[in-house]
Design a protein around this motif. Structure first.
Motif, PDB file in Angstrom:
ATOM      1  N   PRO A  38       0.802  -1.384  -0.509  1.00 14.36           N
ATOM      2  CA  PRO A  38       0.066  -0.079   0.089  1.00 14.36           C
ATOM      3  C   PRO A  38       0.814   1.417  -0.161  1.00 14.36           C
ATOM      4  CG  PRO A  38       0.159  -1.059   1.996  1.00 14.36           C
ATOM      5  CD  PRO A  38       0.685  -1.087   0.679  1.00 14.36           C
ATOM      6  N   GLU A  39       0.228   2.429  -0.642  1.00 14.93           N
ATOM      7  CA  GLU A  39       1.171   3.634  -0.164  1.00 14.93           C
ATOM      8  C   GLU A  39       0.702   3.752   0.841  1.00 14.93           C
ATOM      9  OE1 GLU A  39      -0.030   6.421  -3.671  1.00 14.93           O
ATOM     10  OE2 GLU A  39       0.513   4.129  -4.924  1.00 14.93           O
ATOM     11  N   VAL A  40       1.569   4.662   1.449  1.00 14.80           N
ATOM     12  CA  VAL A  40       0.890   4.843   2.925  1.00 14.80           C
ATOM     13  C   VAL A  40       1.059   6.749   2.816  1.00 14.80           C
ATOM     14  CG1 VAL A  40       1.510   5.275   5.850  1.00 14.80           C
ATOM     15  CG2 VAL A  40       2.249   2.884   3.943  1.00 14.80           C
ATOM     16  N   ASN A  41       0.497   6.678   3.346  1.00 17.99           N
ATOM     17  CA  ASN A  41      -0.386   8.280   3.484  1.00 17.99           C
ATOM     18  C   ASN A  41       0.900   9.568   5.156  1.00 17.99           C
ATOM     19  OD1 ASN A  41      -1.203   8.777   1.428  1.00 17.99           O
ATOM     20  ND2 ASN A  41      -3.316   9.138   2.135  1.00 17.99           N
ATOM     21  N   ALA A  42       1.892   9.605   5.106  1.00 19.03           N
ATOM     22  CA  ALA A  42       1.974  10.149   5.984  1.00 19.03           C
ATOM     23  C   ALA A  42       1.342  11.166   6.697  1.00 19.03           C
ATOM     24  CB  ALA A  42       3.447  11.333   5.819  1.00 19.03           C
ATOM     25  N   GLY A  43       0.899  10.935   8.150  1.00 17.03           N
ATOM     26  CA  GLY A  43       0.245  12.008   9.293  1.00 17.03           C
ATOM     27  C   GLY A  43      -1.277  11.477   9.074  1.00 17.03           C
ATOM     28  N   SER A  44      -1.294  10.787   8.159  1.00 14.24           N
ATOM     29  CA  SER A  44      -2.915  10.590   7.934  1.00 14.24           C
ATOM     30  C   SER A  44      -3.473   9.652   9.381  1.00 14.24           C
ATOM     31  CB  SER A  44      -3.418   8.853   7.355  1.00 14.24           C
ATOM     32  OG  SER A  44      -4.431   8.313   7.451  1.00 14.24           O
ATOM     33  N   VAL A  45      -4.912   9.795  10.038  1.00 14.46           N
ATOM     34  CA  VAL A  45      -4.991   9.746  11.382  1.00 14.46           C
ATOM     35  C   VAL A  45      -5.209   8.673  11.105  1.00 14.46           C
ATOM     36  CG1 VAL A  45      -7.333  10.294  13.080  1.00 14.46           C
ATOM     37  CG2 VAL A  45      -6.568  12.206  11.734  1.00 14.46           C
ATOM     38  N   SER A  46      -5.606   7.949  10.401  1.00 20.00           N
ATOM     39  CA  SER A  46      -6.424   6.189  10.388  1.00 20.00           C
ATOM     40  C   SER A  46      -5.382   5.535   9.519  1.00 20.00           C
ATOM     41  CB  SER A  46      -7.947   6.446   8.896  1.00 20.00           C
ATOM     42  OG  SER A  46      -7.758   6.410   8.196  1.00 20.00           O
ATOM     43  N   GLN A  47      -4.275   5.819   9.741  1.00 21.46           N
ATOM     44  CA  GLN A  47      -3.036   5.477   8.972  1.00 21.46           C
ATOM     45  C   GLN A  47      -3.184   3.548   9.055  1.00 21.46           C
ATOM     46  OE1 GLN A  47       0.079   6.686   8.894  1.00 21.46           O
ATOM     47  NE2 GLN A  47       1.704   5.144   8.226  1.00 21.46           N
ATOM     48  N   ASP A  48      -2.642   3.406  10.529  1.00 22.01           N
ATOM     49  CA  ASP A  48      -3.085   2.130  11.344  1.00 22.01           C
ATOM     50  C   ASP A  48      -4.306   1.489  10.883  1.00 22.01           C
ATOM     51  OD1 ASP A  48      -0.884   2.651  12.956  1.00 22.01           O
ATOM     52  OD2 ASP A  48      -2.175   2.954  14.771  1.00 22.01           O
ATOM     53  N   GLU A  49      -5.647   2.024  10.492  1.00 24.06           N
ATOM     54  CA  GLU A  49      -6.767   1.518  10.384  1.00 24.06           C
ATOM     55  C   GLU A  49      -6.781   0.711   8.765  1.00 24.06           C
ATOM     56  OE1 GLU A  49     -11.151  -0.273  10.419  1.00 24.06           O
ATOM     57  OE2 GLU A  49      -9.412   0.756  11.478  1.00 24.06           O
ATOM     58  N   SER A  50      -5.777   1.875   8.279  1.00 26.75           N
ATOM     59  CA  SER A  50      -6.066   1.707   6.647  1.00 26.75           C
ATOM     60  C   SER A  50      -5.236   0.913   6.541  1.00 26.75           C
ATOM     61  CB  SER A  50      -5.551   2.994   6.243  1.00 26.75           C
ATOM     62  OG  SER A  50      -5.377   3.294   4.949  1.00 26.75           O
ATOM     63  N   ALA A  51      -3.974  -0.017   6.854  1.00 29.09           N
ATOM     64  CA  ALA A  51      -3.373  -0.922   7.375  1.00 29.09           C
ATOM     65  C   ALA A  51      -3.789  -1.865   6.979  1.00 29.09           C
ATOM     66  CB  ALA A  51      -1.952  -0.541   7.679  1.00 29.09           C
ATOM     67  N   ARG A  52      -4.754  -1.791   8.415  1.00 26.89           N
ATOM     68  CA  ARG A  52      -5.585  -3.046   8.727  1.00 26.89           C
ATOM     69  C   ARG A  52      -5.839  -3.638   7.682  1.00 26.89           C
ATOM     70  NH1 ARG A  52      -9.507  -5.129  10.540  1.00 26.89           N
ATOM     71  NH2 ARG A  52     -10.490  -3.062  10.987  1.00 26.89           N
ATOM     72  N   LEU A  53      -6.647  -2.539   7.722  1.00 23.47           N
ATOM     73  CA  LEU A  53      -7.841  -3.447   6.064  1.00 23.47           C
ATOM     74  C   LEU A  53      -7.162  -3.952   4.725  1.00 23.47           C
ATOM     75  CD1 LEU A  53     -10.537  -0.552   6.894  1.00 23.47           C
ATOM     76  CD2 LEU A  53     -10.653  -3.067   7.202  1.00 23.47           C
ATOM     77  N   HIS A  54      -5.721  -3.398   4.578  1.00 20.59           N
ATOM     78  CA  HIS A  54      -5.781  -3.225   3.260  1.00 20.59           C
ATOM     79  C   HIS A  54      -5.034  -5.002   3.865  1.00 20.59           C
ATOM     80  CE1 HIS A  54      -3.285  -3.161  -0.167  1.00 20.59           C
ATOM     81  NE2 HIS A  54      -2.291  -3.242   0.120  1.00 20.59           N
ATOM     82  N   ASN A  55      -4.593  -5.012   4.893  1.00 20.68           N
ATOM     83  CA  ASN A  55      -3.551  -6.139   5.261  1.00 20.68           C
ATOM     84  C   ASN A  55      -4.543  -7.168   4.833  1.00 20.68           C
ATOM     85  OD1 ASN A  55      -1.071  -5.475   5.378  1.00 20.68           O
ATOM     86  ND2 ASN A  55      -1.256  -5.557   7.733  1.00 20.68           N
ATOM     87  N   GLN A  56      -5.591  -7.090   5.134  1.00 23.11           N
ATOM     88  CA  GLN A  56      -7.156  -8.269   4.996  1.00 23.11           C
ATOM     89  C   GLN A  56      -7.353  -8.488   3.870  1.00 23.11           C
ATOM     90  OE1 GLN A  56     -10.377  -6.709   7.573  1.00 23.11           O
ATOM     91  NE2 GLN A  56      -9.658  -7.554   9.556  1.00 23.11           N
TER      92      GLN A  56
END
Length: 125
Positions: A38-56
């Motif tokens: 995934p492309e990670v947006n620095a400073g994203s509030v929901s970065q952890d949630e986004s990463a978790r959903l992407h991993n799923q």
């Protein structure tokens, strides 16, 4: 072993197999594309949630890719069997598989009786 399938039936089944192979290949390509990091947006509030959903999503895409690859291998075996004249016969008991069954499941290698027995044996463990 004489095949009970007509040339027209074999042609129809081959077209079904090739169309299914083409669709599976396209699905697999899309799933593989989705497996890219995934492309990670620095400073994203929901970065952890986004990463978790992407991993799923990646896990699902990986599983689907595996299933598609398995089905493509079954299709390739069916096409090879068409070429060598063994298509349409149960690999377990040798009986002719009816056209109606092959039309529903053109990559099957088993008659209904043998498939049922194999599934029952697998269910028993």
């Amino acid at each position: 072993m004489s095949n009970e399938l007509t040339a027209a039936q074999l042609k129809e089944l081959k077209e079904l197999l090739l169309a299914r192979r083409k669709a599976l290949t396209a699905e697999m390509d899309q799933n593989i594309e989705n497996l890219a990091p995934p492309e990670v947006n620095a400073g994203s509030v929901s970065q952890d949630e986004s990463a978790r959903l992407h991993n799923q999503t990646r896990e699902v895409d990986a599983a689907l890719t595996h299933l598609d690859a398995t089905d493509i291998a079954r299709i390739d075996r069916a096409l090879e069997a068409m070429d060598d004249g063994s298509y349409g016969f149960c690999v377990r008991c040798g009986c002719a598989i009816p056209f109606e069954r092959l039309k529903v499941e053109p990559m099957t290698q088993h008659c209904v009786k043998c498939k049922s027995e194999l599934e029952q044996a697998a269910a028993r463990g």
